[in-house]
Design an enzyme around this catalytic site. Sequence first.
Site, PDB file in Angstrom:
ATOM      1  N   ASP A  99       0.914  -1.214  -0.069  1.00 31.85           N
ATOM      2  CA  ASP A  99      -0.019   0.011   0.003  1.00 31.85           C
ATOM      3  C   ASP A  99       0.686   1.323   0.058  1.00 31.85           C
ATOM      4  O   ASP A  99       2.120   1.295   0.161  1.00 31.85           O
ATOM      5  CB  ASP A  99      -0.987   0.065   1.272  1.00 31.85           C
ATOM      6  CG  ASP A  99      -0.529  -0.004   2.535  1.00 31.85           C
ATOM      7  OD1 ASP A  99       0.645   0.821   2.420  1.00 31.85           O
ATOM      8  OD2 ASP A  99      -0.915  -0.834   3.261  1.00 31.85           O
ATOM      9  N   LYS A 100       0.128   2.167  -0.468  1.00 31.78           N
ATOM     10  CA  LYS A 100       0.892   3.612  -0.581  1.00 31.78           C
ATOM     11  C   LYS A 100       1.690   4.045   0.803  1.00 31.78           C
ATOM     12  O   LYS A 100       3.127   4.589   0.642  1.00 31.78           O
ATOM     13  CB  LYS A 100      -0.123   4.926  -0.904  1.00 31.78           C
ATOM     14  CG  LYS A 100       0.429   6.025  -1.022  1.00 31.78           C
ATOM     15  CD  LYS A 100      -0.519   7.208  -1.371  1.00 31.78           C
ATOM     16  CE  LYS A 100       0.022   8.459  -1.792  1.00 31.78           C
ATOM     17  NZ  LYS A 100      -1.009   9.457  -1.891  1.00 31.78           N
TER      18      LYS A 100
END
Length: 279
Positions: A99-100
């Site tokens: 994820d980011k």
Amino acid sequence: MRLNKFLSDAGVCSRREADRLVESGRVSIDGKPAMLGSQVEEHNRICIDGKEIQRQERKVLLLFHKPRGIECTADMRVKKNVISYVNYPLRVYYAGRLDKDSEGLLLLTNQGDLVQELMKAGNFHEKEYVVTVNKPVTEEFMRKIREGVPILGTVTRKCLAERVGNTEFRIVLTQGLNRQIRRMCEYLGYEVKRLKRVRIMNLELGELPVGQYREATQEELSELHKLLEKSQKSRQEGREKERYAGGKPVKNAGKYRTPSSWKKKTGKAGKNGGLKKNG
């Protein structure tokens, strides 16, 4: 071959993502809109958004140290997408997401079949992370992490985990639920401050600098393919056992083993969560 396999082999995206592109009307065959399940041949002209796609010959597997803030998406409309950031001369696609807000090891390749095998949860492929949380890690917290936590309507698989600092622990997962580690910690009253993936199967991040990538070595590739073949065989054996058991589920026969890096540090297998567990 099927259109989604062609696009996957060309390094455009995974087969699943290829089907999404077809459904959205972005793919054409010889100037006509493609349909799900379309078959293509060498002479066909395949385009995405009007741009012709060519099959690639040289197969690559990249180990990339993804920085925080970079998104795992091939959507060029996203400013900080991972494909533009890496800017590799061949078209590559990520195998598995981070994820980011997470960092660490991300694999990129133009081998569609490899992406498929790496992403199958049923293969029980190991992924190792180092996690920093917002308060001291207790033995009770570690015990619950190892035994499984209820999230997203299921209970996470038993896993290996060890405390490595006051607010830091290592964990080896064999499944990839959405934001799994963050959700596990949140359920137990903790907040993840930093999450770094350091290993996928036999491929290790090592000292690779943040934002840099390298190609997998021949030795790494050979070992990776051996592990994939082994997992395929185990999966097939599991299906056979289930068939002979009258359709009743059979637990994965593979066993977790304490990662060699943990053994070097602790000197003993099984210490601080380095336990053998059935899948």
